[in-house]
Scaffold this active site. Structure first.
Site, PDB file in Angstrom:
ATOM      1  N   GLU A 145      -4.586  -0.099  -6.367  1.00 34.06           N
ATOM      2  CA  GLU A 145      -3.889  -1.273  -6.922  1.00 34.06           C
ATOM      3  C   GLU A 145      -4.217  -1.543  -8.386  1.00 34.06           C
ATOM      4  O   GLU A 145      -4.861  -2.545  -8.730  1.00 34.06           O
ATOM      5  CB  GLU A 145      -4.220  -2.527  -6.096  1.00 34.06           C
ATOM      6  CG  GLU A 145      -3.621  -2.499  -4.721  1.00 34.06           C
ATOM      7  CD  GLU A 145      -3.909  -3.774  -3.922  1.00 34.06           C
ATOM      8  OE1 GLU A 145      -4.793  -4.546  -4.317  1.00 34.06           O
ATOM      9  OE2 GLU A 145      -3.246  -3.984  -2.903  1.00 34.06           O
ATOM     10  N   GLU A 316      -0.391  -0.560   2.608  1.00 35.23           N
ATOM     11  CA  GLU A 316      -1.121  -1.627   3.304  1.00 35.23           C
ATOM     12  C   GLU A 316      -0.103  -2.666   3.742  1.00 35.23           C
ATOM     13  O   GLU A 316       0.577  -3.256   2.909  1.00 35.23           O
ATOM     14  CB  GLU A 316      -2.149  -2.289   2.370  1.00 35.23           C
ATOM     15  CG  GLU A 316      -3.205  -1.337   1.847  1.00 35.23           C
ATOM     16  CD  GLU A 316      -4.198  -2.011   0.899  1.00 35.23           C
ATOM     17  OE1 GLU A 316      -4.231  -3.257   0.835  1.00 35.23           O
ATOM     18  OE2 GLU A 316      -4.929  -1.283   0.216  1.00 35.23           O
ATOM     19  N   GLU A 364     -14.240  -9.765   2.699  1.00 31.83           N
ATOM     20  CA  GLU A 364     -13.010  -9.881   3.495  1.00 31.83           C
ATOM     21  C   GLU A 364     -13.261 -10.151   4.973  1.00 31.83           C
ATOM     22  O   GLU A 364     -12.439  -9.798   5.818  1.00 31.83           O
ATOM     23  CB  GLU A 364     -12.139  -8.641   3.264  1.00 31.83           C
ATOM     24  CG  GLU A 364     -11.616  -8.628   1.837  1.00 31.83           C
ATOM     25  CD  GLU A 364     -10.757  -7.429   1.492  1.00 31.83           C
ATOM     26  OE1 GLU A 364     -10.662  -6.498   2.311  1.00 31.83           O
ATOM     27  OE2 GLU A 364     -10.195  -7.430   0.378  1.00 31.83           O
ATOM     28  N   GLN A 365     -14.383 -10.807   5.289  1.00 36.14           N
ATOM     29  CA  GLN A 365     -14.678 -11.038   6.713  1.00 36.14           C
ATOM     30  C   GLN A 365     -13.688 -11.981   7.373  1.00 36.14           C
ATOM     31  O   GLN A 365     -13.554 -12.006   8.584  1.00 36.14           O
ATOM     32  CB  GLN A 365     -16.116 -11.497   6.928  1.00 36.14           C
ATOM     33  CG  GLN A 365     -16.517 -12.649   6.049  1.00 36.14           C
ATOM     34  CD  GLN A 365     -17.994 -12.951   6.175  1.00 36.14           C
ATOM     35  OE1 GLN A 365     -18.371 -13.641   7.106  1.00 36.14           O
ATOM     36  NE2 GLN A 365     -18.809 -12.431   5.296  1.00 36.14           N
ATOM     37  N   MET A 366     -12.926 -12.778   6.584  1.00 35.88           N
ATOM     38  CA  MET A 366     -11.914 -13.662   7.171  1.00 35.88           C
ATOM     39  C   MET A 366     -10.526 -13.000   7.174  1.00 35.88           C
ATOM     40  O   MET A 366      -9.536 -13.642   7.498  1.00 35.88           O
ATOM     41  CB  MET A 366     -11.852 -14.981   6.391  1.00 35.88           C
ATOM     42  CG  MET A 366     -13.145 -15.769   6.352  1.00 35.88           C
ATOM     43  SD  MET A 366     -13.761 -16.151   7.999  1.00 35.88           S
ATOM     44  CE  MET A 366     -12.574 -17.382   8.521  1.00 35.88           C
ATOM     45  N   HIS A 367     -10.454 -11.736   6.799  1.00 33.21           N
ATOM     46  CA  HIS A 367      -9.170 -11.003   6.765  1.00 33.21           C
ATOM     47  C   HIS A 367      -8.991 -10.272   8.083  1.00 33.21           C
ATOM     48  O   HIS A 367      -9.844  -9.485   8.485  1.00 33.21           O
ATOM     49  CB  HIS A 367      -9.221 -10.002   5.606  1.00 33.21           C
ATOM     50  CG  HIS A 367      -7.908  -9.377   5.268  1.00 33.21           C
ATOM     51  ND1 HIS A 367      -7.187  -8.613   6.151  1.00 33.21           N
ATOM     52  CD2 HIS A 367      -7.196  -9.403   4.121  1.00 33.21           C
ATOM     53  CE1 HIS A 367      -6.076  -8.188   5.554  1.00 33.21           C
ATOM     54  NE2 HIS A 367      -6.060  -8.665   4.322  1.00 33.21           N
TER      55      HIS A 367
HETATM   56  C1  GAL Z   1      -5.388  -5.332  -1.097  1.00 33.66           C
HETATM   57  C2  GAL Z   1      -6.463  -4.287  -1.333  1.00 33.66           C
HETATM   58  C3  GAL Z   1      -7.305  -4.058  -0.104  1.00 33.66           C
HETATM   59  C4  GAL Z   1      -7.693  -5.376   0.507  1.00 33.66           C
HETATM   60  C5  GAL Z   1      -6.459  -6.154   0.825  1.00 33.66           C
HETATM   61  C6  GAL Z   1      -6.730  -7.472   1.495  1.00 33.66           C
HETATM   62  O1  GAL Z   1      -5.032  -5.951  -2.285  1.00 33.66           O
HETATM   63  O2  GAL Z   1      -5.931  -3.059  -1.732  1.00 33.66           O
HETATM   64  O3  GAL Z   1      -8.446  -3.324  -0.445  1.00 33.66           O
HETATM   65  O4  GAL Z   1      -8.511  -6.058  -0.368  1.00 33.66           O
HETATM   66  O5  GAL Z   1      -5.770  -6.422  -0.362  1.00 33.66           O
HETATM   67  O6  GAL Z   1      -5.544  -8.149   1.749  1.00 33.66           O
END
Ligand code: GAL
Length: 641
Positions: A145, A316, A364-367
């Site tokens: 990104e 993603e 990112e534990q809440m993702h």
């Molecule tokens: C994207 C990123 C990932 C992760 C994700 C979380 O922007 O490429 O590594 O962080 O967001 O939504």
């Protein structure tokens, strides 16, 4: 034509090795066939300078590959490890206010730093040597990104040195630069390239021509940075090279980066984007908080299809709540499936979810992921399983060239960031509102870069807000028999960021000049006599063209000469719908005012119908539940899905 595939992003370095085989088996059972790994793992590949540890990655690739997954291997250059910063403290990016962007998250590098570029070439070469002919590695992702977290522009010494070289190459002598930039204004003349600094921290606004060149330079630096890795990998492998772009990032020319890669991909987070980077009002955000803006994904699918010259993926895909938007709701049941089908209907070869398992540690534990941290299935599990079965059932999906095209030009975004003239003027927003207007009329749209030479058999082409004309695009317009819609602001500057001698829109043979421009407070839009308003941006014209619509201020809004149309302002939603519908009809296209949240995508043989709305929709021959899709065979009229 191939059957689309599903995939997932996975971080073997986050989990005990004993779990890898089980994970891989479960991925296969869910119907996934691609897995992306490695893109943030530099500190585990090389914990100290030169101390390389590949064995874990060898085994991870083997386990995944042996389970039948195809691997996308990421180069880890978005996350330079701490020891590289010790080696090159000045490689950290410098923000516009002069502050250093510190180590401790990711993307903390300046694209122009030569030492960091060397480190990238070295690690990528080593990875290429080790995995370039690995039979399981079927594609590579370069970096991660570009531009995310506001990371294209850096204002440090490396960028400044590189900018001076870039300028000298462009202008050759300093007088040419002074003339092009208009440096006589405010005594800004330079005597040598060595005197030029980056355009930040000036007392009041910097010269727009200076800023524009800096923005072009910064974009070129991304292209060069990417190319270094392409060249390193190409010594070792022939499999496709990919980058994962983001939503609404305009700081570099994605078409230029994409020209060096085989596949474009992007990271689609519909709910995160609605909360985090949308111009929609509060009511809209409320109504679509669990579905996302019905056009935002489609716009980027079409954009990145163009960037990838037809070859593109979603790298993603949001699977549930994310962690990074101001509010992070859960999608409606069914939305993950809808988003996936929509991508496929725009031609995605692969849709890959982010991420396999929710991480119990760090940022990112809440993702959410496809699995909870304890390995149990997350809410989207069934959606994905169902989608995988449907994809298998439907087989290859054809797409077709759209009758309507829209030009998207990154340089125009830089220009109007530099000289917005109203705090509400934003190029992406202008183009996006036109795109969205077209979709609401039931039209499918292709996006084209500004150096398009030929519009082919399309029937309607829109070129809103173009900064400056180039010869190819002029030729395309000259030779085109379909309807062309330009304005507002199209062709309003020269390449050097000056007002053209002929005045905007500066189109040979089109008798219209923009006499003056005004921008409007949100409380003071201008009525259009046939309905709706002009808002944000208003132009006053001197013209002998046919006036099709006028404003309550008595001045033309929409003018026409033969197949060329010009809009002298930014139409609001109602005006956009009417004007575009009238022009589309003149181009021989049928239009319809689609119900809220309902969208269609024409695939030739099939049509995809989507309901982004929160309640069921009664369509002519079937009912479409909320968050549901239908694929209809246009010959047999049967609902296939
Ligand atoms: C994207 C990123 C990932 C992760 C994700 C979380 O922007 O490429 O590594 O962080 O967001 O939504």
């Amino acid at each position: 034509m191939t059957t689309p595939k599903l995939g997932v992003c996975y971080y073997p370095e986050h989990w005990p090795e004993a779990q890898w085989a089980h994970d891989a088996r479960q991925m296969r059972e869910l119907g996934l066939s691609w897995v992306r790994i490695g893109e943030f793992a530099w500190s585990r590949m090389e914990a100290r300078p030169g101390s390389l540890t590949w064995d874990w990655l060898d085994r991870a690739i083997n386990v995944l590959g042996n389970a039948g997954l195809q691997v996308v291997l990421g180069t880890p250059t978005a996350t330079p490890p701490r020891w590289i910063i010790d080696k090159y403290p000045d490689m950290l990016a410098i923000a516009i206010d002069g502050s250093v962007r510190k180590f401790g998250s990711r993307r903390h590098y300046c694209f122009s730093h030569l030492g960091y570029r060397k480190e990238c070439a070295r690690i990528v070469d080593l990875m290429g040597e080790r995995y370039g002919s690995n039979p399981h590695v079927k594609a590579w992702q370069i970096d991660n990104e570009y531009g995310c977290h506001d990371t294209i522009l850096s204002y440090g010494a490396s960028a400044e040195a590189a900018f001076r070289i870039w300028l000298e190459r462009k202008y050759q002598d300093i007088t040419a630069l002074n003339t092009a930039w208009g440096n006589v204004f405010w005594s800004m003349d330079y005597n040598s390239f060595a005197q030029i600094q980056l355009p930040n921290q000036t007392v009041t606004e910097a010269n727009p021509a200076h800023v524009m060149d800096y923005r072009r330079f910064a974009s070129d630096e991304v292209v060069t940075f990417n190319k270094i890795q392409v060249e390193a990998l190409r010594l070792h492998t022939d499999v496709p090279l990919i980058h994962n772009y983001m939503g609404r990032i305009t700081e570099f020319d994605h078409f230029a980066v994409g020209a060096d890669l085989e596949i474009a991909s992007w990271d689609s987070y519909p709910l995160g984007f609605l909360e985090d980077r949308s111009d929609q009002g509060e009511d809209f955000k409320h109504d679509f908080m669990r579905q996302g803006d019905p056009d935002f994904q489609a716009f980027h699918h079409d954009l990145y299809r163009a960037v990838g010259r037809g070859k593109w993926w979603v790298m993603e895909q949001q699977p549930g709540p994310v962690n990074w938007a101001p509010y992070n709701p859960k999608p409606l049941a069914g939305m993950v499936r809808l988003w996936t089908w929509e991508a496929i209907a725009h031609g995605a070869d692969v849709v890959s979810y982010f991420r396999w398992r929710q991480a119990p540690f760090a940022q990112e534990q809440m993702h959410s992921g496809l699995q909870r941290p304890d390995g149990g299935p997350a809410d989207c599990h069934n959606d994905i399983f169902k989608t995988a079965m449907e994809i298998k059932k439907l087989g290859p999906v054809q797409t077709k060239q759209a009758d309507v095209a829209l030009v998207f030009d990154y340089a125009s975004a830089w220009a109007w960031d530099t000289q917005p003239q109203s705090q509400d003027f934003n190029y992406f927003r202008l183009v996006y509102e036109a795109y969205s207007g077209l979709r609401r009329l039931g039209l499918s749209v292709d996006i084209l870069p500004a150096d398009t030479e030929n519009f082919r058999t399309r029937k309607l082409v829109l070129i809103p807000g173009l900064f400056t004309w180039n010869d190819k695009l002029k030729t395309a317009v000259d030779n085109f028999k379909g309807q062309v819609v330009m304005g507002p602001r199209t062709g309003s500057k020269t390449e050097d960021f000056q007002i053209p001698k002929n005045m905007p829109p500066n189109i040979d043979g089109f008798d219209a000049k923009v006499k003056s421009v005004e921008t409007l407070r949100p409380t003071a839009p201008i009525d259009i006599t046939s309905g709706g308003h002009i808002y944000i941006w208003r132009e006053h014209l001197e013209t002998s063209c046919d006036v099709i619509e006028v404003g309550g201020d008595g001045a033309p809004v929409h003018i026409r000469d033969d197949n060329l149309h010009y809009l002298a302002g930014w139409p609001d939603r109602e005006a956009m719908a009417r004007i575009l519908s009238n022009i589309a009809n003149a181009a021989g296209l049928d239009t319809e005012d689609l119900p809220t949240g309902y969208r269609r995508r024409d695939l030739g043989r099939y049509t995809l119908h989507m309901n982004y709305g929160a309640s069921a929709l009664k369509l002519k021959s079937f009912t479409l539940e909320s968050a549901d899709i239908a694929i209809i065979d246009n010959e047999t009229h049967k609902r296939l899905i």
